[in-house]
Write a protein that holds these residues in place. Structure first.
Motif, PDB file in Angstrom:
ATOM      1  N   ALA A 189     -41.836  53.106 -39.827  1.00 14.07           N
ATOM      2  CA  ALA A 189     -41.049  54.302 -39.531  1.00 14.07           C
ATOM      3  C   ALA A 189     -40.824  54.451 -38.037  1.00 14.07           C
ATOM      4  O   ALA A 189     -39.733  54.819 -37.590  1.00 14.07           O
ATOM      5  CB  ALA A 189     -41.750  55.535 -40.095  1.00 14.07           C
ATOM      6  N   ALA A 190     -41.852  54.159 -37.253  1.00 14.97           N
ATOM      7  CA  ALA A 190     -41.733  54.265 -35.802  1.00 14.97           C
ATOM      8  C   ALA A 190     -40.674  53.307 -35.269  1.00 14.97           C
ATOM      9  O   ALA A 190     -39.852  53.661 -34.411  1.00 14.97           O
ATOM     10  CB  ALA A 190     -43.082  53.986 -35.147  1.00 14.97           C
ATOM     11  N   GLU A 191     -40.679  52.080 -35.782  1.00 17.28           N
ATOM     12  CA  GLU A 191     -39.682  51.092 -35.352  1.00 17.28           C
ATOM     13  C   GLU A 191     -38.277  51.527 -35.739  1.00 17.28           C
ATOM     14  O   GLU A 191     -37.334  51.386 -34.955  1.00 17.28           O
ATOM     15  CB  GLU A 191     -40.001  49.733 -35.973  1.00 17.28           C
TER      16      GLU A 191
ATOM     17  N   VAL B  15     -42.436  57.744 -45.713  1.00 21.42           N
ATOM     18  CA  VAL B  15     -42.593  57.481 -47.145  1.00 21.42           C
ATOM     19  C   VAL B  15     -41.620  56.393 -47.583  1.00 21.42           C
ATOM     20  O   VAL B  15     -41.977  55.472 -48.329  1.00 21.42           O
ATOM     21  CB  VAL B  15     -42.364  58.765 -47.961  1.00 21.42           C
ATOM     22  N   GLU B  16     -40.384  56.479 -47.114  1.00 19.36           N
ATOM     23  CA  GLU B  16     -39.350  55.525 -47.512  1.00 19.36           C
ATOM     24  C   GLU B  16     -39.720  54.102 -47.109  1.00 19.36           C
ATOM     25  O   GLU B  16     -39.537  53.152 -47.881  1.00 19.36           O
ATOM     26  CB  GLU B  16     -38.021  55.919 -46.871  1.00 19.36           C
ATOM     27  N   LEU B  17     -40.279  53.935 -45.888  1.00 19.94           N
ATOM     28  CA  LEU B  17     -40.579  52.605 -45.364  1.00 19.94           C
ATOM     29  C   LEU B  17     -42.022  52.183 -45.596  1.00 19.94           C
ATOM     30  O   LEU B  17     -42.388  51.048 -45.284  1.00 19.94           O
ATOM     31  CB  LEU B  17     -40.249  52.550 -43.869  1.00 19.94           C
ATOM     32  N   GLY B  18     -42.831  53.079 -46.128  1.00 18.91           N
ATOM     33  CA  GLY B  18     -44.178  52.711 -46.534  1.00 18.91           C
ATOM     34  C   GLY B  18     -45.225  52.681 -45.455  1.00 18.91           C
ATOM     35  O   GLY B  18     -46.300  52.103 -45.655  1.00 18.91           O
ATOM     36  N   GLY B  19     -44.971  53.304 -44.315  1.00 11.93           N
ATOM     37  CA  GLY B  19     -46.010  53.318 -43.288  1.00 11.93           C
ATOM     38  C   GLY B  19     -45.511  53.860 -41.962  1.00 11.93           C
ATOM     39  O   GLY B  19     -44.295  53.987 -41.727  1.00 11.93           O
ATOM     40  N   PHE B  20     -46.440  54.166 -41.077  1.00 17.25           N
ATOM     41  CA  PHE B  20     -46.119  54.749 -39.772  1.00 17.25           C
ATOM     42  C   PHE B  20     -45.474  53.726 -38.844  1.00 17.25           C
ATOM     43  O   PHE B  20     -44.557  54.053 -38.093  1.00 17.25           O
ATOM     44  CB  PHE B  20     -47.390  55.319 -39.137  1.00 17.25           C
TER      45      PHE B  20
ATOM     46  N   LYS C  38     -45.733  54.944 -32.600  1.00 17.66           N
ATOM     47  CA  LYS C  38     -46.475  55.204 -33.827  1.00 17.66           C
ATOM     48  C   LYS C  38     -47.269  56.501 -33.717  1.00 17.66           C
ATOM     49  O   LYS C  38     -47.370  57.264 -34.686  1.00 17.66           O
ATOM     50  CB  LYS C  38     -47.405  54.024 -34.120  1.00 17.66           C
ATOM     51  N   SER C  39     -47.825  56.761 -32.538  1.00 19.51           N
ATOM     52  CA  SER C  39     -48.600  57.988 -32.355  1.00 19.51           C
ATOM     53  C   SER C  39     -47.722  59.225 -32.480  1.00 19.51           C
ATOM     54  O   SER C  39     -48.139  60.252 -33.020  1.00 19.51           O
ATOM     55  CB  SER C  39     -49.302  57.973 -30.996  1.00 19.51           C
TER      56      SER C  39
ATOM     57  N   SER D  20     -48.532  65.047 -39.012  1.00 20.35           N
ATOM     58  CA  SER D  20     -49.687  65.947 -38.991  1.00 20.35           C
ATOM     59  C   SER D  20     -49.254  67.379 -38.722  1.00 20.35           C
ATOM     60  O   SER D  20     -49.776  68.329 -39.323  1.00 20.35           O
ATOM     61  CB  SER D  20     -50.684  65.488 -37.919  1.00 20.35           C
ATOM     62  N   ALA D  21     -48.298  67.557 -37.813  1.00 17.56           N
ATOM     63  CA  ALA D  21     -47.801  68.897 -37.513  1.00 17.56           C
ATOM     64  C   ALA D  21     -47.118  69.505 -38.732  1.00 17.56           C
ATOM     65  O   ALA D  21     -47.252  70.706 -38.998  1.00 17.56           O
ATOM     66  CB  ALA D  21     -46.827  68.834 -36.334  1.00 17.56           C
TER      67      ALA D  21
END
Length: 310
Positions: free
Chosen positions: A22-24, A14-19, A30-31, A38-39
Motif C-alpha cells: 500500500a505504501a508503494e 486491504v486491497e493490496l494485502g499489506g502495508f 510504510k510508517s 491506527s488513527a
C-alpha cells in the motif's frame, strides 16, 4: 470532521494485502500508512486489522469498513471523472471486457478510431468467453451477447444477435438438408461448451409452431472461431451467432439450414457497474459502442439476413 484519507489508505492496505504494498502504491512511507490506519482505528474505536510480522488480516468490523471505504474512494474518483467530463476530458485507463470472437471480428477493427478520438485514453482490452464479474475483476465496461437480468449492472441494449444452424455446402450434399428441427437429431454437431445446455435447441417457425430438439455432439469447443475451419471442411453442423458467421454466409462458404425457423434472439449489450455518476471514459465508450453496434448500425445484421439457404 472524519478524516477521509484514513479510509482511502485503509482500503488500499486491504486491497493490496499489506502495508508495504500500500505504501508503494500510494507513494507514502510504510510508517505513515501504519499511522493512518491506527488513527482510523482510534477514531472509530474498533480494531480493523489483526497484524502479525508476516501478514495482516481483516477483522469482522474491518470488512464492513472496507466495503464503505471502497465506496468513499469510488465516489471521489467519480467526482474527479465528472469534473473531467464537464471539461470534455476523456483520459486515464479504460478496462474493457468482451467475448473472444466478437472482440477479434468486430470490436478490434473499430478500436483504432476510438483511440484516435481520445488520444489521452489508454485501453486495456481483455477478451474471453466466460462470464466475468465486472466489479470483482476491475472492469470499467463490458460487451456481452446474452439475455441479461443482473440488476446490479447498468445495461444499454445494442444490436440483436440471431443464431443459425449452419454448415458447409459439402456437408449438406452428403447428409441432406434438414427440413424441420426434429431432423437435426440425426446430424453431426459441433457444440459450444460454455452454453448451459449446448445439446438443447428451441425453435419457432414463422407460423408460430414450436419445436424442441436434443442434438448429438461429436466435437465440443469453448470458442466459436475454432469451429469455423471444421465447419468449412464439412465436419458437422453448428449453432452459430450471426455476428460470427455472417461473412461465411455471405461468401457462400457456409449456408443456413431451417429457413423459416428461428431461435429466440440474443442481444449485444454494453454494461458497466451501477454507480451514481457515469465517468467520462465509460460514457465515451458507451457512446462509441452505440455508434458502431447500435440497433440498425451493426454490419452483421443486414449481411446475415440476406444469406440464408433453405
Amino acid at each position: 470532521m472524519t478524516d477521509l484519507n484514513g479510509f482511502a489508505v485503509f482500503a488500499r492496505v486491504v486491497e493490496l494485502g499489506g502495508f508495504t504494498a500500500a505504501a508503494e502504491a500510494l507513494g507514502l512511507s510504510k510508517s505513515m500508512v501504519s499511522r493512518q490506519v491506527s488513527a482510523l482505528e482510534d477514531q472509530l474505536g474498533v480494531r480493523l486489522l489483526n497484524r502479525t510480522t508476516r501478514r495482516v488480516a481483516v477483522t469482522e468490523a474491518g470488512a464492513l469498513v472496507f466495503e464503505r471505504a471502497n465506496r468513499i474512494v469510488a465516489e471521489a474518483e467519480e467526482a474527479a471523472a465528472e469534473a473531467n467530463c464537464i471539461e470534455g476530458q476523456v483520459r486515464g485507463r479504460l478496462r474493457i471486457n468482451a467475448p473472444m470472437s466478437f472482440g477479434i471480428l468486430e470490436l478490434g477493427p473499430v478500436l483504432p478510431a476510438f483511440l484516435a478520438r481520445y488520444p489521452d485514453l489508454d485501453v486495456d482490452l481483455v477478451l474471453n468467453d466466460r462470464r466475468v464479474d465486472l466489479i470483482e475483476e476491475g472492469f470499467d465496461v463490458s460487451l456481452r451477447i446474452s439475455t441479461l437480468e443482473d440488476s446490479s449492472l447498468i445495461t444499454h441494449q445494442l444490436a440483436p444477435v440471431e443464431r443459425y444452424v449452419v454448415g458447409a455446402p459439402v456437408y449438406f450434399e452428403k447428409y441432406g438438408m434438414p427440413e424441420r428441427p426434429s431432423d437435426l437429431a440425426t446430424h453431426r454437431f459441433m457444440l459450444y461448451t460454455l452454453l448451459s445446455r449446448p445439446e438443447h435447441m428451441r425453435f419457432v417457425s414463422s407460423g408460430g409452431e414450436r419445436e424442441d430438439v436434443e442434438v448429438k455432439g461429436h466435437l465440443f469447443c469453448n470458442n466459436a472461431d475454432a469451429m469455423l475451419p471444421l465447419l468449412r471442411a464439412g465436419a458437422g453442423l453448428c449453432l452459430s451467432p450471426d455476428v460470427i458467421c455472417h461473412e461465411e454466409l455471405r461468401a457462400g462458404r457456409l449456408v443456413r439450414a431451417l429457413d423459416g425457423w428461428s431461435m429466440p434472439p440474443l442481444r449485444l449489450h454494453v454494461i458497466y457497474p451501477h454507480t451514481r455518476h457515469l465517468s467520462a471514459k465509460v460514457r465515451a465508450f458507451v457512446d462509441f459502442a452505440v455508434e458502431h453496434f447500435g440497433p440498425g448500425k451493426a454490419r452483421w445484421v443486414a449481411q446475415s439476413a440476406s444469406s440464408s439457404v433453405g
